[in-house]
Scaffold this active site. Sequence first.
Site, PDB file in Angstrom:
ATOM      1  N   TYR A 179      71.720  87.613 -54.683  1.00 33.22           N
ATOM      2  CA  TYR A 179      71.100  87.601 -56.018  1.00 33.22           C
ATOM      3  C   TYR A 179      71.243  88.957 -56.710  1.00 33.22           C
ATOM      4  O   TYR A 179      71.525  89.021 -57.910  1.00 33.22           O
ATOM      5  CB  TYR A 179      69.620  87.211 -55.907  1.00 33.22           C
ATOM      6  CG  TYR A 179      69.019  86.778 -57.228  1.00 33.22           C
ATOM      7  CD1 TYR A 179      69.223  85.486 -57.719  1.00 33.22           C
ATOM      8  CD2 TYR A 179      68.261  87.657 -57.991  1.00 33.22           C
ATOM      9  CE1 TYR A 179      68.677  85.085 -58.931  1.00 33.22           C
ATOM     10  CE2 TYR A 179      67.716  87.268 -59.210  1.00 33.22           C
ATOM     11  CZ  TYR A 179      67.921  85.969 -59.665  1.00 33.22           C
ATOM     12  OH  TYR A 179      67.390  85.583 -60.877  1.00 33.22           O
ATOM     13  N   TYR A 204      62.093  79.694 -59.975  1.00 32.71           N
ATOM     14  CA  TYR A 204      63.063  78.594 -59.824  1.00 32.71           C
ATOM     15  C   TYR A 204      62.345  77.486 -59.064  1.00 32.71           C
ATOM     16  O   TYR A 204      61.872  77.730 -57.945  1.00 32.71           O
ATOM     17  CB  TYR A 204      64.260  79.033 -58.985  1.00 32.71           C
ATOM     18  CG  TYR A 204      65.178  80.061 -59.618  1.00 32.71           C
ATOM     19  CD1 TYR A 204      64.874  81.421 -59.570  1.00 32.71           C
ATOM     20  CD2 TYR A 204      66.351  79.673 -60.239  1.00 32.71           C
ATOM     21  CE1 TYR A 204      65.733  82.363 -60.138  1.00 32.71           C
ATOM     22  CE2 TYR A 204      67.221  80.611 -60.806  1.00 32.71           C
ATOM     23  CZ  TYR A 204      66.901  81.947 -60.757  1.00 32.71           C
ATOM     24  OH  TYR A 204      67.745  82.882 -61.307  1.00 32.71           O
ATOM     25  N   HIS A 238      63.294  93.782 -62.476  1.00 32.44           N
ATOM     26  CA  HIS A 238      62.547  92.825 -61.654  1.00 32.44           C
ATOM     27  C   HIS A 238      62.849  93.084 -60.186  1.00 32.44           C
ATOM     28  O   HIS A 238      64.009  93.102 -59.788  1.00 32.44           O
ATOM     29  CB  HIS A 238      62.949  91.387 -62.003  1.00 32.44           C
ATOM     30  CG  HIS A 238      62.280  90.867 -63.230  1.00 32.44           C
ATOM     31  ND1 HIS A 238      62.099  89.526 -63.476  1.00 32.44           N
ATOM     32  CD2 HIS A 238      61.735  91.514 -64.281  1.00 32.44           C
ATOM     33  CE1 HIS A 238      61.469  89.377 -64.619  1.00 32.44           C
ATOM     34  NE2 HIS A 238      61.251  90.555 -65.139  1.00 32.44           N
ATOM     35  N   PRO A 272      74.659  77.927 -63.573  1.00 31.60           N
ATOM     36  CA  PRO A 272      73.820  79.091 -63.858  1.00 31.60           C
ATOM     37  C   PRO A 272      72.697  79.341 -62.854  1.00 31.60           C
ATOM     38  O   PRO A 272      71.978  80.338 -62.972  1.00 31.60           O
ATOM     39  CB  PRO A 272      73.235  78.776 -65.246  1.00 31.60           C
ATOM     40  CG  PRO A 272      73.341  77.303 -65.392  1.00 31.60           C
ATOM     41  CD  PRO A 272      74.511  76.872 -64.584  1.00 31.60           C
ATOM     42  N   LYS A 319      74.840  84.134 -62.278  1.00 28.30           N
ATOM     43  CA  LYS A 319      76.021  84.924 -61.909  1.00 28.30           C
ATOM     44  C   LYS A 319      77.138  84.980 -62.947  1.00 28.30           C
ATOM     45  O   LYS A 319      78.032  85.818 -62.845  1.00 28.30           O
ATOM     46  CB  LYS A 319      76.629  84.368 -60.607  1.00 28.30           C
ATOM     47  CG  LYS A 319      75.772  84.616 -59.400  1.00 28.30           C
ATOM     48  CD  LYS A 319      75.713  86.089 -59.061  1.00 28.30           C
ATOM     49  CE  LYS A 319      74.636  86.414 -58.072  1.00 28.30           C
ATOM     50  NZ  LYS A 319      73.914  87.637 -58.361  1.00 28.30           N
TER      51      LYS A 319
HETATM   52  P1  RFL Z   1      82.679  84.002 -73.291  1.00 37.41           P
HETATM   53  O1  RFL Z   1      81.352  84.591 -73.481  1.00 37.41           O
HETATM   54  O2  RFL Z   1      82.822  82.530 -73.337  1.00 37.41           O
HETATM   55  O3  RFL Z   1      83.621  84.652 -74.425  1.00 37.41           O
HETATM   56  C1  RFL Z   1      84.919  84.155 -74.673  1.00 37.41           C
HETATM   57  C2  RFL Z   1      85.298  84.517 -76.098  1.00 37.41           C
HETATM   58  O4  RFL Z   1      86.640  84.056 -76.317  1.00 37.41           O
HETATM   59  C3  RFL Z   1      86.704  83.459 -77.594  1.00 37.41           C
HETATM   60  N1  RFL Z   1      87.846  82.519 -77.598  1.00 37.41           N
HETATM   61  C4  RFL Z   1      89.010  82.785 -78.220  1.00 37.41           C
HETATM   62  N2  RFL Z   1      89.433  83.829 -78.931  1.00 37.41           N
HETATM   63  C5  RFL Z   1      90.675  83.770 -79.447  1.00 37.41           C
HETATM   64  N3  RFL Z   1      91.501  82.720 -79.283  1.00 37.41           N
HETATM   65  C6  RFL Z   1      91.126  81.643 -78.587  1.00 37.41           C
HETATM   66  N4  RFL Z   1      91.964  80.606 -78.434  1.00 37.41           N
HETATM   67  C7  RFL Z   1      89.820  81.646 -78.009  1.00 37.41           C
HETATM   68  N5  RFL Z   1      89.126  80.752 -77.271  1.00 37.41           N
HETATM   69  C8  RFL Z   1      87.933  81.302 -77.031  1.00 37.41           C
HETATM   70  C9  RFL Z   1      85.356  82.790 -77.777  1.00 37.41           C
HETATM   71  O5  RFL Z   1      85.056  82.592 -79.160  1.00 37.41           O
HETATM   72  C10 RFL Z   1      84.427  83.807 -77.127  1.00 37.41           C
HETATM   73  O6  RFL Z   1      83.919  84.738 -78.062  1.00 37.41           O
HETATM   74  O7  RFL Z   1      83.376  84.496 -71.935  1.00 37.41           O
HETATM   75  P2  RFL Z   1      83.221  85.872 -71.124  1.00 37.41           P
HETATM   76  O8  RFL Z   1      83.364  87.046 -72.050  1.00 37.41           O
HETATM   77  O9  RFL Z   1      84.110  85.748 -69.953  1.00 37.41           O
HETATM   78  O10 RFL Z   1      81.702  85.938 -70.663  1.00 37.41           O
HETATM   79  C11 RFL Z   1      81.224  85.044 -69.716  1.00 37.41           C
HETATM   80  C12 RFL Z   1      79.775  84.722 -70.001  1.00 37.41           C
HETATM   81  O11 RFL Z   1      79.585  84.460 -71.370  1.00 37.41           O
HETATM   82  C13 RFL Z   1      79.336  83.511 -69.183  1.00 37.41           C
HETATM   83  O12 RFL Z   1      79.745  83.637 -67.839  1.00 37.41           O
HETATM   84  C14 RFL Z   1      77.845  83.260 -69.163  1.00 37.41           C
HETATM   85  O13 RFL Z   1      77.266  83.248 -70.424  1.00 37.41           O
HETATM   86  C15 RFL Z   1      77.662  81.901 -68.498  1.00 37.41           C
HETATM   87  N6  RFL Z   1      76.396  81.328 -68.834  1.00 37.41           N
HETATM   88  C16 RFL Z   1      75.323  81.802 -68.168  1.00 37.41           C
HETATM   89  N7  RFL Z   1      75.486  82.747 -67.223  1.00 37.41           N
HETATM   90  C17 RFL Z   1      74.441  83.249 -66.573  1.00 37.41           C
HETATM   91  O14 RFL Z   1      74.597  84.152 -65.742  1.00 37.41           O
HETATM   92  N8  RFL Z   1      73.165  82.758 -66.854  1.00 37.41           N
HETATM   93  C18 RFL Z   1      72.959  81.794 -67.824  1.00 37.41           C
HETATM   94  O15 RFL Z   1      71.846  81.406 -68.088  1.00 37.41           O
HETATM   95  C19 RFL Z   1      74.054  81.268 -68.513  1.00 37.41           C
HETATM   96  N9  RFL Z   1      73.896  80.329 -69.464  1.00 37.41           N
HETATM   97  C20 RFL Z   1      76.285  80.322 -69.811  1.00 37.41           C
HETATM   98  C21 RFL Z   1      74.997  79.846 -70.128  1.00 37.41           C
HETATM   99  C22 RFL Z   1      77.407  79.787 -70.485  1.00 37.41           C
HETATM  100  C23 RFL Z   1      77.279  78.787 -71.443  1.00 37.41           C
HETATM  101  N10 RFL Z   1      78.505  78.264 -72.040  1.00 37.41           N
HETATM  102  C24 RFL Z   1      79.786  78.793 -71.689  1.00 37.41           C
HETATM  103  C25 RFL Z   1      78.597  77.219 -72.916  1.00 37.41           C
HETATM  104  C26 RFL Z   1      74.856  78.873 -71.095  1.00 37.41           C
HETATM  105  C27 RFL Z   1      75.973  78.340 -71.769  1.00 37.41           C
HETATM  106  C28 RFL Z   1      75.705  77.301 -72.812  1.00 37.41           C
HETATM  107  C1  PHB Z   2      68.161  82.939 -68.266  1.00 39.99           C
HETATM  108  O1  PHB Z   2      67.201  83.712 -68.464  1.00 39.99           O
HETATM  109  O2  PHB Z   2      68.774  82.406 -69.200  1.00 39.99           O
HETATM  110  C2  PHB Z   2      68.542  82.625 -66.869  1.00 39.99           C
HETATM  111  C3  PHB Z   2      67.973  83.323 -65.831  1.00 39.99           C
HETATM  112  C4  PHB Z   2      68.320  83.019 -64.528  1.00 39.99           C
HETATM  113  C5  PHB Z   2      69.248  82.038 -64.282  1.00 39.99           C
HETATM  114  C6  PHB Z   2      69.837  81.351 -65.319  1.00 39.99           C
HETATM  115  C7  PHB Z   2      69.488  81.639 -66.630  1.00 39.99           C
HETATM  116  O3  PHB Z   2      69.573  81.743 -62.993  1.00 39.99           O
END
Ligand code: RFL
Ligand code: PHB
Length: 394
Positions: free
Chosen positions: A388, A204, A76, A296, A300
């Site tokens: 971004y 957005y 994009h 989110p 990032k």
């Molecule tokens: P993760 O992906 O949370 O992975 C952590 C892993 O650790 C495990 N764990 C354990 N394992 C062993 N012993 C324990 N005591 C443990 N406790 C936990 C968990 O099972 C898991 O598998 O962290 P990581 O790898 O640092 O990655 C970070 C990303 O996942 C995160 O920053 C993003 O997904 C955040 N996030 C979003 N980021 C975006 O950029 N755009 C988004 O749209 C977006 N949506 C989100 C999100 C995070 C969410 N969370 C945390 C609930 C939406 C949600 C719902």
């Molecule tokens: C998503 O596609 O899940 C998404 C994209 C942009 C954002 C947050 C979430 O800023």
Amino acid sequence: MAKNLSTSVCIIGAGPSGLLLSQMLANEGIDTIVIDRQNQEYIEGRIRAGVLESGTVDALNEAGVGGRMQKEGLPHSGFDMAFDGDRFRIDLAKLVDQSVMVYGQTEVTRDLFTKRHETGGQFLFDVSDVTLADLKTDRPIVHLMHEGQAVSIQCDYIAGCDGFRGVSRNAIPADVLKTFERVYPFGWLGILTDRPPVSHELIYANHERGFALCSMRSNTRSRYYIQCPLTDTLDQWSDDQFWDELKLRIGKDAASHLQTGPSIEKSIAPLRSFVAEPMRYGNLFLAGDAAHIVPPTGAKGLNLAVADVRILSRALVERYKRSNQHFIDTYSQTCLNRVWKVERFSWQMSMLLHQFPEHTHFEKRMQRAEFDYLVSSEAAAKTIAENYVGLPLE
Ligand code: RFL
Ligand code: PHB
């Protein structure tokens, strides 16, 4: 009988941070064991981030896991911001000569698991009772329960990649660990649907009824979000109610192109800014959500996690290959310098784009003025664009 295992780096958490670190170290011949309290199927099923910075794309390519992303990801070169129906495009290509890649975290995680299994990755899934010991010694230990058996993993280093609710961060003594937090007074209700996206780029939107985001996973699968009160529950939002509300918030023009369909996933996520300092204690390193959370709005979270892992992998490779301790010692500060800038951007985007219950007419006018400034000033649009697409690693 307790089982004793040994490795160079014990990685707690098989999310994107832990998996990528494990792969990057494996590529340099460094041995790891990755443990997770969930199983692979559960981890792969989590629907989260969707936008990858170019540095994240480079890191995945360099690690040898970018093949499918290059074929199926959507580059994009811009995105739209809308304010009460007025739309404005941030032209990433023109402003900063870069682009982002739309490719879901689910796919990134799947590609990493595939590669790790192909290259002999060692995993323990469904672990419980994880505790960390001897962090200040040169042989720290991770204790856990696995399949009813006590297991101890001796290692040189522990990487705490276990997300916001993991155990690693709290292994740092309370008198050393400092945390900084802001919890936002709303959440995001998200829907995934097998319908083509409303627009070929992300939108957005700040509307007087609240924030909305139109995103996608492919040309046939869309991801939409709307701001909702934290007290709302999923049973209060039928698919039809979601679509009606989204249409109101994204403006008539976008709404006229919206293809609605049944949701294949629906969830509510709270919004939080959080930073833990330091990100290293003895031979424990924190990376990704274990150390910091961003709302989110700036896309990032995953990108910040990948940046930490690139910095950590370099530190460990330098240590093992060249006995160079420098990048181990500077890991925390190098990461935190960047983390705080990304926290600032995510906070700024969140403040600009949401309706806050406590805002008076004054703050609403400030938001509108900031949007108008973006529209009229290339310098203002450029600061959004350079954040971004992703700030330099250091
Ligand atoms: P993760 O992906 O949370 O992975 C952590 C892993 O650790 C495990 N764990 C354990 N394992 C062993 N012993 C324990 N005591 C443990 N406790 C936990 C968990 O099972 C898991 O598998 O962290 P990581 O790898 O640092 O990655 C970070 C990303 O996942 C995160 O920053 C993003 O997904 C955040 N996030 C979003 N980021 C975006 O950029 N755009 C988004 O749209 C977006 N949506 C989100 C999100 C995070 C969410 N969370 C945390 C609930 C939406 C949600 C719902
Ligand atoms: C998503 O596609 O899940 C998404 C994209 C942009 C954002 C947050 C979430 O800023």
